[in-house]
Design an enzyme around this catalytic site. Structure first.
Site, short mmCIF file in Angstrom:
data_model
loop_
_atom_site.label_atom_id
_atom_site.label_comp_id
_atom_site.label_asym_id
_atom_site.label_seq_id
_atom_site.Cartn_x
_atom_site.Cartn_y
_atom_site.Cartn_z
N ASP A 78 -15.18 -19.04 6.45
CA ASP A 78 -16.19 -18.37 7.26
C ASP A 78 -17.48 -18.25 6.44
O ASP A 78 -17.57 -17.43 5.52
CB ASP A 78 -15.66 -16.98 7.67
N LYS A 89 -25.61 -16.70 12.10
CA LYS A 89 -26.69 -15.98 11.41
C LYS A 89 -27.88 -16.88 11.07
O LYS A 89 -28.65 -17.21 11.95
CB LYS A 89 -26.13 -15.27 10.17
N PHE A 121 -14.29 -9.56 7.09
CA PHE A 121 -14.94 -9.28 8.38
C PHE A 121 -15.23 -10.62 9.06
O PHE A 121 -15.88 -11.48 8.48
CB PHE A 121 -16.25 -8.50 8.20
#
Ligand code: PLP
Length: 396
Positions: free
Chosen positions: A224, A253, A139
């Protein structure tokens, strides 16, 4: 009509329905606890989807933001600002990389990483049909470039055509990656610990094998770290524990701990041979308010010894989850790294357990189709973990 019910109804009228939200209106937070409009308390093992590393209401963090609000919130990238410089230097020191581009979200960091990789390859050979290898069950975000490297057909299908030249390989299977390599491959992108796909840590040999493969063929390795980075697995970035350095790293985040900010970060080779003025830009990226948050987050990670705490507390979470897996037949496996843990649920809908947990004053998340995901604020204690396990058992 309760106050909460009224807000939920108004939200459903006003906000595009792209999320099935839980019936809770959150109002404030303190430490690892959140409170809804009706005053009900929740122990938070979701941290706003792996965002609020420092916990809610950290006074030093809040004060830094308040000071910055009074000084300067926005400048644009036509000028320099002090928080951007400081945040960039701290991010480079923490990552060991060479140049930063700040974004407003994770998905934008992925877009930038893809553009940098394509530009690197274009400068090398002038062709415009380069390929990227991504992983199944990955994702990377919802914008079209990030969606194109997200290995989940369900998310992709209605939005085709996506960007071209993406090939998918099996995570943790080096041969499967090798099969996808062609002379057009410019980058390999992956999460060192897959998050949304179901909490799958990369194996050491896989990540190190990818690094060697990339070095051999002048392919860029994009890691990532948007979910698994910023201390979550016990090192500042998960790749550091694998002794592998990326060519490009993406983060977001917990980077801003709640203020929307992300970044893609390049090593020297990639920075010197990719994006130049005119190639990429953003109005907000590098904004002084967001970067003040980033800068303060790095300071507080050091002052509050967050990494040491994660290393110390994570084995306790693992032990507690292992005990639950041992005790309940429908829990079949625990996997994860540090404070990024998943428990596989078999024969029961994960959503039902999560709903029950909310009734019992506990937030946990799902991942993949059958995994309970635990990504608490990094400041949790043994007592919080005991309370989580007790509330979770009641929810079974
Ligand atoms: C690994 C990973 N990459 C990228 C993203 C996208 O980040 P954002 O939601 O900030 O766009 C996410 C979000 O969950 C993620 O977990």
């Amino acid at each position: 009509m309760t106050c909460s019910k009224e807000y939920m109804d108004r939200a459903e009228n006003a906000v595009l329905h792209t999320y099935n939200r839980f019936p809770v209106v959150l109002e404030r937070g303190e430490g690892v606890r959140l409170y809804d409009l009706d005053g009900k308390e929740y122990l938070d093992f979701g941290a706003g989807i792996a965002v609020f590393a420092l916990g809610y209401g950290n006074k030093a963090y809040n004060q830094a933001l308040k000071d910055q609000v009074d000084k300067l919130i926005h400048t644009s990238n036509l000028f320099y600002n002090m928080p951007m410089t400081e945040a960039a230097e701290k991010l480079l020191k923490a990552s060991g990389l060479s140049k930063v581009f700040f974004t407003n979200s994770g998905t934008e960091a992925i877009e930038g990483a893809i553009k940098a990789a394509r530009k690197y390859a274009w400068l090398r050979d002038g062709s415009t049909d380069h390929e990227i290898i991504a992983m199944k069950h990955s994702f990377h975000g919802r914008s079209l470039g990030a969606l194109s490297v997200t290995g989940n057909a369900h998310y992709q299908e209605p939005f085709k055509p996506l960007i071209g030249g993406i090939r998918f390989a099996d995570f943790n299977d080096l041969d499967s990656v090798k099969e996808q390599i062609t002379e057009k491959t410019c980058a390999i992108i992956l999460e060192p610990v897959q998050g949304e796909g179901g909490i799958y840590p990369a194996s050491r040999e896989f990540l190190q094998g990818l690094r060697s493969l990339c070095d051999e063929k002048d392919i860029l390795l994009i890691l990532d770290e948007i979910q698994c980075g910023m201390g979550r697995t016990g090192s500042m970035f998960a790749y550091q524990d694998y002794e592998v350095e990326p060519d490009i790293m993406t983060t977001a985040k917990a980077l801003g701990c709640g203020v929307p900010v992300g970044a893609f970060v390049l090593n020297e080779k990639t920075a010197q041979n990719s994006l130049v003025p005119g190639d990429h830009g953003t109005t907000y990226g590098g904004n002084p308010l967001a970067c003040r948050a980033v800068s303060k987050v790095f300071d507080l990670f050091e002052e509050e010894k967050i990494l040491e705490h994660v290393q110390k507390i994570a084995p306790y979470l693992e032990k507690k989850l292992d005990e639950l897996v041992e005790k309940y037949d429908f829990l079949t496996e625990r996997r994860g790294k540090g404070l990024m843990q998943g428990v596989v649920v078999s024969g029961r809908p994960v959503g039902e357990i999560i709903n029950k947990a909310i009734e019992n004053g506990l937030f946990v998340l799902s991942a993949g189709t059958d995994v309970l995901r635990f990504v608490p604020p990094l400041i949790i204690t043994e007592a919080d973990i005991d309370e989580m396990a007790e509330k979770l058992e009641r929810s079974f």
